[in-house]
Design a protein around this motif. Structure first.
Motif, short mmCIF file in Angstrom:
data_model
loop_
_atom_site.label_atom_id
_atom_site.label_comp_id
_atom_site.label_asym_id
_atom_site.label_seq_id
_atom_site.Cartn_x
_atom_site.Cartn_y
_atom_site.Cartn_z
N SER A 1 62.49 50.67 -13.78
CA SER A 1 62.46 51.96 -14.49
C SER A 1 62.17 51.80 -15.98
CB SER A 1 63.77 52.72 -14.28
OG SER A 1 64.83 52.12 -14.98
N HIS A 2 62.42 50.62 -16.53
CA HIS A 2 62.18 50.39 -17.95
C HIS A 2 60.88 49.62 -18.21
CE1 HIS A 2 66.42 51.54 -18.13
NE2 HIS A 2 66.10 51.96 -19.34
N SER A 3 60.13 49.33 -17.18
CA SER A 3 58.84 48.66 -17.35
C SER A 3 57.81 49.64 -17.89
CB SER A 3 58.35 48.11 -16.00
OG SER A 3 59.25 47.17 -15.49
N LEU A 4 56.91 49.16 -18.72
CA LEU A 4 55.82 50.01 -19.21
C LEU A 4 54.85 50.33 -18.08
CD1 LEU A 4 55.00 48.23 -22.59
CD2 LEU A 4 56.18 50.41 -22.28
N LEU A 5 54.66 49.37 -17.18
CA LEU A 5 53.73 49.53 -16.06
C LEU A 5 54.17 48.61 -14.94
CD1 LEU A 5 50.91 50.61 -15.01
CD2 LEU A 5 49.96 48.49 -15.94
N THR A 6 54.10 49.11 -13.72
CA THR A 6 54.25 48.24 -12.56
C THR A 6 52.98 48.37 -11.74
OG1 THR A 6 55.34 49.91 -11.17
CG2 THR A 6 56.78 48.47 -12.46
N VAL A 7 52.52 47.25 -11.22
CA VAL A 7 51.32 47.22 -10.39
C VAL A 7 51.70 46.60 -9.06
CG1 VAL A 7 48.95 46.40 -10.17
CG2 VAL A 7 49.87 46.93 -12.43
N CYS A 8 51.30 47.25 -8.00
CA CYS A 8 51.55 46.76 -6.65
C CYS A 8 50.21 46.67 -5.92
CB CYS A 8 52.51 47.69 -5.92
SG CYS A 8 53.07 47.04 -4.33
N ALA A 9 49.93 45.52 -5.33
CA ALA A 9 48.73 45.34 -4.53
C ALA A 9 49.10 45.61 -3.08
CB ALA A 9 48.19 43.93 -4.69
N LEU A 10 48.36 46.52 -2.45
CA LEU A 10 48.62 46.91 -1.07
C LEU A 10 47.40 46.60 -0.22
CD1 LEU A 10 50.15 50.38 -1.92
CD2 LEU A 10 51.41 48.35 -1.25
N ASP A 11 47.62 45.89 0.88
CA ASP A 11 46.56 45.57 1.83
C ASP A 11 46.84 46.40 3.08
OD1 ASP A 11 44.48 44.53 3.28
OD2 ASP A 11 45.25 42.48 3.33
N ASP A 12 46.04 47.44 3.30
CA ASP A 12 46.28 48.38 4.40
C ASP A 12 47.71 48.91 4.37
OD1 ASP A 12 43.66 48.27 5.42
OD2 ASP A 12 44.13 46.48 6.59
N LYS B 1 50.36 47.48 3.19
CA LYS B 1 51.37 46.42 3.15
C LYS B 1 51.36 45.77 1.77
CE LYS B 1 52.30 41.83 4.93
NZ LYS B 1 51.69 40.66 5.53
N PRO B 2 52.54 45.70 1.10
CA PRO B 2 52.59 45.07 -0.22
C PRO B 2 52.31 43.57 -0.13
CG PRO B 2 54.78 45.83 0.45
CD PRO B 2 53.83 46.21 1.54
N VAL B 3 51.34 43.12 -0.93
CA VAL B 3 50.97 41.70 -0.92
C VAL B 3 51.04 41.07 -2.31
CG1 VAL B 3 49.54 41.88 1.16
CG2 VAL B 3 48.50 42.23 -1.09
N GLY B 4 51.26 41.88 -3.35
CA GLY B 4 51.34 41.35 -4.70
C GLY B 4 51.92 42.35 -5.66
N MET B 5 52.35 41.84 -6.82
CA MET B 5 52.95 42.72 -7.83
C MET B 5 52.90 42.08 -9.20
SD MET B 5 57.05 42.28 -7.45
CE MET B 5 57.83 40.68 -7.66
N ALA B 6 53.13 42.90 -10.20
CA ALA B 6 53.35 42.45 -11.57
C ALA B 6 53.97 43.59 -12.35
CB ALA B 6 52.05 42.02 -12.23
N ARG B 7 54.66 43.23 -13.43
CA ARG B 7 55.24 44.23 -14.33
C ARG B 7 54.75 43.95 -15.74
NH1 ARG B 7 60.56 44.71 -15.58
NH2 ARG B 7 60.85 42.46 -15.52
N LEU B 8 54.62 45.01 -16.52
CA LEU B 8 54.30 44.90 -17.93
C LEU B 8 55.47 45.47 -18.72
CD1 LEU B 8 52.13 44.15 -20.07
CD2 LEU B 8 51.37 46.53 -19.93
#
Length: 139
Positions: A36-47, A49-56
């Motif tokens: 909730s305090h991240s500037l940005l969250t990125v989630c990679a979804l393959d069909d 299904k979550p396969v990757g992530m990162a936070r800024l």
């Protein structure tokens, strides 16, 4: 096909991806607060299904911190991490004003330094800066 989505990272996905790469999973409430305090969250979804992530994280004006870049081991080497990093860099560029300089920092997992160097990250110490440092605080 892998899609990148912002602001869809949940504590469950975070815990799953964190565990998949062998990192310790923090308590759920701590994950919720961090997301909730991240500037940005990125989630990679393959069909779907979550396969990757990162936070800024960071102040959003001078300093940014790239955190928790994790790709499922069976999905590594397919360009997902590269797409996530490029997406985050573009996000920062869109926020900044002409003439401003900001710093995007990270602590690489052991053996992953070369991946980040492809984007222009420099290992510390370097000509301009000393060693990167951190302090873990536990209560």
């Amino acid at each position: 096909m892998v899609q990148l989505k912002h602001s869809v990272l949940t504590p469950e996905i975070f815990a799953h991806l964190t565990q998949s790469v062998g990192w310790e999973v923090p308590p759920r409430q701590q994950i919720e607060e961090a997301l909730s305090h991240s500037l940005l969250t990125v989630c990679a979804l393959d069909d779907g299904k979550p396969v990757g992530m990162a936070r800024l994280c960071g102040d959003g004006y001078l300093s940014y911190f790239l955190e928790d870049v994790a790709i499922l081991p069976e999905c590594q080497g397919k360009g997902i991490g590269k797409r996530i990093i490029k997406d985050i860099i573009e996000f920062i560029k869109k926020r900044e004003h002409t003439g401003w300089k900001v710093r995007l920092e990270l602590i690489s997992a052991n053996g992953k330094e070369k991946f980040y160097e492809k984007f222009g990250f420099e290992q510390l110490p370097c000509e301009e800066d000393g060693s990167g440092m951190f302090l873990t605080i536990e209560k």
